[in-house]
Design an enzyme around this catalytic site. Structure first.
Site, PDB file in Angstrom:
ATOM      1  N   ASP A   8       0.898  -1.228   0.002  1.00 51.38           N
ATOM      2  CA  ASP A   8       0.043  -0.063  -0.024  1.00 51.38           C
ATOM      3  C   ASP A   8       0.838   1.145   0.019  1.00 51.38           C
ATOM      4  OD1 ASP A   8      -2.269  -1.836   0.250  1.00 51.38           O
ATOM      5  OD2 ASP A   8      -2.085  -1.800   2.356  1.00 51.38           O
ATOM      6  N   GLU A  54     -10.578   0.598  -4.994  1.00 56.01           N
ATOM      7  CA  GLU A  54     -10.057   1.126  -3.739  1.00 56.01           C
ATOM      8  C   GLU A  54      -8.827   1.693  -3.811  1.00 56.01           C
ATOM      9  OE1 GLU A  54     -11.062  -2.045  -0.956  1.00 56.01           O
ATOM     10  OE2 GLU A  54      -9.111  -3.228  -1.534  1.00 56.01           O
TER      11      GLU A  54
END
Length: 518
Positions: free
Chosen positions: A31, A195
């Site tokens: 991430d 997302e």
């Protein structure tokens, strides 16, 4: 982040360039979000349940990275985050942080899926101190934009992507401000909806990047663009690319413009038991829309400008127990531990049934597909039923250790497997590990070793111990198969542990850990 695009498309010939593998860090740093401040890149990564948490790395060339800071020592001392409930917050904790630098201040925002809060940390320097506060609401995979008119926006969500105008102090949504769904994925066509938002303003246009997984495809990077902050947005997939035959896609990450005007993205790839590893991809803009890599494919190698070509980076792994490469599994009770550069001692204060429930476990990421770690364990002060040793820790784990049974010390190897359960995040482990090898030993101090092969389809760990008579390491048990699972949602780690199954109060000491790249 508001950035005016530098239209320079050619590399400055006076700039030193560095060519390297697009796999920039062969370890579990998922991430990524990235910024450039002066000549320095900073990248934040998810740390889930490990403490200290929210790691920030530093680089001057986008390829070589070193530790810069942790944002917090501990997040919330809940029964889960301290492991006092013997369940923990596996698969939860802090996720997908946003990193920004605005008007001389650093901003970090993220949510924790166990506390259901949105956190804001600010600092004047990347090393901190970081000041903690909360943002009213819950903003999954959020990304911030400080617009040039002084307004602040948050993009967040899964499947339905929300735009929320925030109060200037980021305390929460602005009363009467923009609050709307701006992009929607089609649940009939995807396994994972949009997302992992990353929003930017470049040359007056608004760009939002996402990860998603269309049915029949690997994980994919998408981009949407609009002339206005609240839309309408149009977009498409910009990167659907495998690397090294993993068939897992390279996606979810931010973009950054180098000082020479070129653009780059850092995304991640699921790399089996090793974890989710960062991948560097060049980006160029054609007709105000980004093109990733070569026609939407990630390259195996990449050339980047090096702002400090003579700089010597500190490695992201270490044999020093006080080095930031080491993290605790959940919030530790430091009254029960003692740590210096070469020695780690831990005492138990509860009973539990497995490594996953054990408090005060010290961990470090594995590094590259082939590495090993060895450590000397002194078990002279363990109690009946205690188990201490070296673990290859993730959802499916194995370990080599010492236990006391009927007053005798035994060397054991053990493993724990779980049924295949896709999307089973946060499921806690209530099973005892299965002992696969054991033998009585006459000494309470022994050097243990874990050797990893994390190549695609192989992914295992071989445990061994040092035999004083032969002067060699002897394999103990068959290799333990490893598999990345979502109950812990992290790559496999070296873990030094001690837990009690019958009576609390046992103690173990670890010394002279050594990690080697093979």
């Amino acid at each position: 982040m508001n950035m005016e695009k530098n239209t320079t498309s050619q590399t400055n010939e006076s700039q030193v360039m560095k060519t390297a593998s697009s796999y920039i860090i062969p370890a579990d740093f998922p991430d990524p979000d990235i910024i450039l401040v002066d000549d320095t890149y900073y990248m934040v990564s998810t740390t889930m349940h490990f403490m200290p948490g929210c790691v920030i790395l530093r680089s001057y060339n986008l390829v070589n990275w070193e530790h810069a800071a942790y944002v917090f020592d501990e997040l919330e001392p809940t029964p889960g985050q301290t492991l006092k409930d013997n369940k923990g917050v596996y698969g939860k904790g802090m996720w997908a942080a946003c990193l920004r630098h605005h008007n001389g201040k650093f901003y970090i925002t993220f949510v924790a899926n166990d506390t259901h809060k949105t956190y804001l940390y600010t600092a004047d320097e990347i090393e901190g101190p970081w000041i903690k506060s909360e943002i009213k609401g819950f903003f999954h995979d959020m990304s911030l934009l400080f617009d040039d008119d002084g307004r602040v926006y948050c993009v967040s969500g899964n499947m339905n992507i929300h735009l929320t105008e925030m109060e200037p102090d980021l305390s929460g949504p602005k009363d009467g401000g923009i609050n709307k769904v701006i992009i929607q994925d089609n649940p009939e066509n995807v396994i994972l909806g949009y997302e992992g938002s990353h929003i930017y303003k470049i040359n007056g246009k608004y760009y939002i990047f996402f990860i998603h997984m269309p049915k029949g495809k690997m994980r994919t990077q998408a981009c949407f663009v609009s002339d206005k902050i609240d839309g309408p947005y149009t977009g498409k997939d910009v990167l659907c690319s495998d690397l090294a035959g993993w068939n897992s896609g390279t996606a979810q990450g931010g973009i950054v413009q180098a000082n020479n005007g070129n653009w780059y993205s850092i995304v991640f790839q699921d790399h089996g038991a090793l974890g989710r590893i960062p991948v560097l991809v060049p980006v160029k803009f054609v007709d105000d829309f980004p093109i990733f890599g070569a026609a939407g494919f990630a390259p195996k190698q990449i050339s980047v400008p090096d702002n400090r070509p003579d700089y010597e980076y500190k490695p992201l792994y270490s044999n020093d127990f006080t080095n930031p490469a080491w993290q605790w599994n959940h919030i530790p009770d430091k009254n029960l531990t003692s740590v210096n550069s070469s020695t780690f001692t831990v005492k138990t204060d509860k009973t539990c049934i497995n490594v996953v429930q054990a408090s005060n476990t010290l961990t470090q990421r594995t590094f590259t597909e082939h590495c090993s770690g060895k450590v000397t364990v002194n078990a002279s002060e363990i109690n009946e039923g205690d188990i201490t040793g070296l673990c290859a820790l993730e959802g499916e784990y194995g370990f080599i250790g010492i236990t006391k049974k009927d007053g005798k010390l035994l060397l054991i190897t053990a493993e724990h497997k779980i049924p295949y359960t896709p999307w089973s995040m946060g499921v806690y482990d209530t099973e005892k590990p299965v002992i696969i090898s054991e033998k009585e030993i006459s000494t309470s101090e022994i050097t243990l070793k874990a050797t990893f092969n994390l190549e695609h389809t192989k992914e295992n760990v071989q445990f061994s111990y040092f035999d004083n008579e032969s002067g060699e390491y002897v394999n103990f048990g068959e290799p333990v198969k490893l598999r990345y699972t979502l109950d812990q949602f992290v790559g496999v780690r070296f873990a030094l542990f001690c837990y009690s199954t019958e009576k609390a109060g046992g103690k173990a000491t670890f010394k002279e850990f050594k990690l080697e790249l093979l």
